[in-house]
Design an enzyme around this catalytic site. Sequence first.
Site, PDB file in Angstrom:
ATOM      1  N   LYS A  39       0.843  -1.211   0.000  1.00 50.92           N
ATOM      2  CA  LYS A  39       0.000   0.000   0.000  1.00 50.92           C
ATOM      3  C   LYS A  39       0.876   1.258   0.000  1.00 50.92           C
ATOM      4  CE  LYS A  39      -0.080  -0.716   4.951  1.00 50.92           C
ATOM      5  NZ  LYS A  39      -0.838  -1.115   6.135  1.00 50.92           N
ATOM      6  N   ARG A 132      -9.681  -0.727  15.165  1.00 53.61           N
ATOM      7  CA  ARG A 132      -9.567   0.033  13.929  1.00 53.61           C
ATOM      8  C   ARG A 132     -10.539  -0.619  12.958  1.00 53.61           C
ATOM      9  NH1 ARG A 132      -3.629   0.949  11.385  1.00 53.61           N
ATOM     10  NH2 ARG A 132      -4.229  -1.045  10.487  1.00 53.61           N
ATOM     11  N   TYR A 248      15.485  30.461   4.714  1.00 50.78           N
ATOM     12  CA  TYR A 248      14.327  31.120   5.316  1.00 50.78           C
ATOM     13  C   TYR A 248      14.529  31.357   6.810  1.00 50.78           C
ATOM     14  CZ  TYR A 248      11.318  30.417   1.222  1.00 50.78           C
ATOM     15  OH  TYR A 248      10.757  30.452  -0.022  1.00 50.78           O
ATOM     16  N   MET A 296      10.877  24.156   0.762  1.00 53.47           N
ATOM     17  CA  MET A 296       9.949  23.240   0.104  1.00 53.47           C
ATOM     18  C   MET A 296      10.660  22.382  -0.943  1.00 53.47           C
ATOM     19  SD  MET A 296       6.426  24.020  -1.993  1.00 53.47           S
ATOM     20  CE  MET A 296       5.694  24.964  -0.668  1.00 53.47           C
TER      21      MET A 296
END
Length: 348
Positions: A39, A132, A248, A296
Amino acid sequence: MSSSSAAPLRLRLDREALVSNWRWLRAVGGDAACGAAIKANGYGLGSRQVMAHLAAAGCRDFFVATWAEAEALMPLPEGVSLSVLHGVRAEDMPAALSGVARPVLNTPEQVARWRKAGGGACDVMIDTGINRLGLDWRQDCAALTEGLTIHTLMSHLACADEDHALNAQQRDRFADVAQKVKAGRLSLSNSAGILLGESYRFGLTRPGLALYGGMPRAEAESGIRQVVFPQAQILQRRKIRAGDTAGYSATFTATQDVEAAILNLGYADGYLRGFSGRGAALVEGVRLPVLGRVSMDLLIIDVSAQPDLAEGDWVDIEYDLRIASAQSGLSHYELLTGLGARYDRIWA
Ligand SMILES: *Cc1c(COP(=O)(O)O)cnc(C)c1O
């Protein structure tokens, strides 16, 4: 996923290490078959390639979370089985009935939906304490699943990466339900569960994390190898003058002139801000520390120790999962699944 032009960041992925991890987990699992949870795009590595490599090594049982993940894997390699852990919502039924994968039925509603549609073979999840997904172990699971053709009956451990009393409780609850519910096969353990001992292994194990180099328990350190090696390209080399700041919020101030390289890697690529001032690149065994804050898409490193590194060169990112986890505060799961879509994924 990637376009024809080469990306300025890549994951070097070690096929032999992946297969070796699967073989090690299978061996530790004794008589149990060893599947693979793929997954979240194979925990960030690329689910198609992971599936192809493990299927070629003999893995037959694969698990994804959603039907979209299952459909992205079509066509499947010869002879493998795929299960969708999150079951069937009403909107999943067309995909589920097309037979591309088996649903893992989790709720009485899903069981009813599947039975009404005459859906055929399925898997069933019993919740034995994680609270769950799954049918509650205290319910009459035999009556609830009456008439279903259950391929694999499974449960999932909450605390397998710790020594916790819930482990044995869940195992015993599962064994108890398994006595009453007719199923072709039983499956309880994820990566960590395999390491808890023989009584946790049943007929099939479902490792994810450890396949990809994650260490779910200390016992894994002897057998599990790192699979993922991020690399980033230098976009610019520059001098940061004594007294200047970099990045930054100006969190780094040069106390003397510093040679810096700007790498094409940032928090949008899963290299999160926790690495600010802590992470490093590695070149020929030399650690080149991250300066200031992770942006980023960009990262500043100190290359004073490597005078020859130039624009266009590639560097390895320090990403040993244990080291990176200590630096960033991220779990091995987060370090893998956060690796974004912008890397070229190169298997060697
Ligand atoms: C993700 C998952 C696994 C694999 O767990 P790891 O801890 O990554 O080994 C196994 N079973 C289920 C139900 C899962 O959701």
